[in-house]
Write an enzyme that holds these catalytic residues in place. Structure first.
Site, PDB file in Angstrom:
ATOM      1  N   CYS A   1      67.056 -15.528 -58.152  1.00 56.70           N
ATOM      2  CA  CYS A   1      67.065 -14.060 -58.126  1.00 56.70           C
ATOM      3  C   CYS A   1      67.530 -13.705 -56.723  1.00 56.70           C
ATOM      4  CB  CYS A   1      65.692 -13.463 -58.408  1.00 56.70           C
ATOM      5  SG  CYS A   1      65.724 -11.663 -58.209  1.00 56.70           S
TER       6      CYS A   1
ATOM      7  N   CYS B   1      65.357 -10.565 -55.286  1.00 62.86           N
ATOM      8  CA  CYS B   1      63.931 -10.702 -54.941  1.00 62.86           C
ATOM      9  C   CYS B   1      63.364 -11.987 -55.519  1.00 62.86           C
ATOM     10  CB  CYS B   1      63.148  -9.475 -55.377  1.00 62.86           C
ATOM     11  SG  CYS B   1      63.549  -8.859 -57.033  1.00 62.86           S
ATOM     12  N   SER B   2      62.663 -11.932 -56.632  1.00 58.19           N
ATOM     13  CA  SER B   2      61.981 -13.130 -57.108  1.00 58.19           C
ATOM     14  C   SER B   2      61.810 -13.136 -58.623  1.00 58.19           C
ATOM     15  CB  SER B   2      60.608 -13.224 -56.443  1.00 58.19           C
ATOM     16  OG  SER B   2      59.864 -12.053 -56.754  1.00 58.19           O
ATOM     17  N   CYS B   3      62.681 -12.419 -59.354  1.00 60.29           N
ATOM     18  CA  CYS B   3      62.527 -12.342 -60.809  1.00 60.29           C
ATOM     19  C   CYS B   3      62.579 -13.738 -61.414  1.00 60.29           C
ATOM     20  CB  CYS B   3      63.621 -11.454 -61.403  1.00 60.29           C
ATOM     21  SG  CYS B   3      63.540  -9.785 -60.725  1.00 60.29           S
TER      22      CYS B   3
HETATM   23 FE    FE Z   1      63.787 -10.403 -58.502  1.00 60.07          FE
END
Ligand code: FE
Length: 192
Positions: free
Chosen positions: A92, A95-97
């Site tokens: 991602c 961010c951190s999906c």
């Molecule tokens: Fe994300």
């Protein structure tokens, strides 16, 4: 960060916006019930059941829902299959999906800026850092997750596992093999 989180939790509890017991239940679920063993079960089923595999690649969300996994974060799961020609890797960049319902909480490195940028610029170098060397001809495809769309890699079934039960196969599926930064274990790695 931990102090800030605790301060925030205290204030929200005092104001009556959250119930700390409910929060504990959610955290416990992600620590114990929801984790990469869910994804491993899905991969092992796809390895042993061609009809399920076809269904999974066609519509990941529908296929995993049928096994009882329901996503509360992002409802569009896309499953990408590794072959001898193509290796898939998930990031991602924003961010951190991450496919929580399949893999649990994302590892710290997945959320780090170096992984998020290098996975796109130098995927082969990132794989090397993870100890994965692929043939030069193997194409690497990098998938950028979003809040709506999460990806799960279907790794290649290891050789020498003909006739194995789904349970035995699932024990070979590592978390990183479903992110694409690793490969499944080989039968000799788990020989007792
Ligand atoms: Fe994300």
């Amino acid at each position: 960060m931990q102090v800030r989180v605790r301060a925030l939790e205290t204030i929200l509890t005092e104001k009556g916006y959250i119930d700390p017991a409910a929060l504990d239940l959610i955290i416990e679920a992600y620590e114990t019930k929801i984790g990469p063993h869910n994804g491993a079960r899905v991969v092992a089923k796809a390895w042993s059941d061609p009809a399920f595999k076809a269904r999974l690649l066609k519509d990941g969300t529908e296929a995993v829902n049928a096994l009882g996994y329901v996503s509360r974060v992002g409802d569009h799961l896309v499953v990408v299959e590794n072959t001898s020609q193509v290796h898939n890797m998930v990031v991602c960049t924003l961010c951190s999906c991450y496919p929580w319902e399949m893999l649990g909480l994302p590892p710290v490195w997945y959320k780090s800026a170096p992984y998020r940028s290098r996975a796109v610029k130098d995927p082969r170098g990132v794989l090397r850092d993870f100890g994965v060397t692929l043939p030069r001809e193997t194409e690497i495809r990098v998938w950028d997750s979003t809040a709506e769309t999460r990806y799960l890699v279907l790794p290649m079934r290891p050789a020498g596992t003909e006739g194995w039960s789904e349970e035995r196969l699932a024990a070979l599926v590592t978390r990183d093999s479903m992110i694409g930064t690793g490969l499944p274990k080989r039968p000799e790695d788990v020989a007792s």
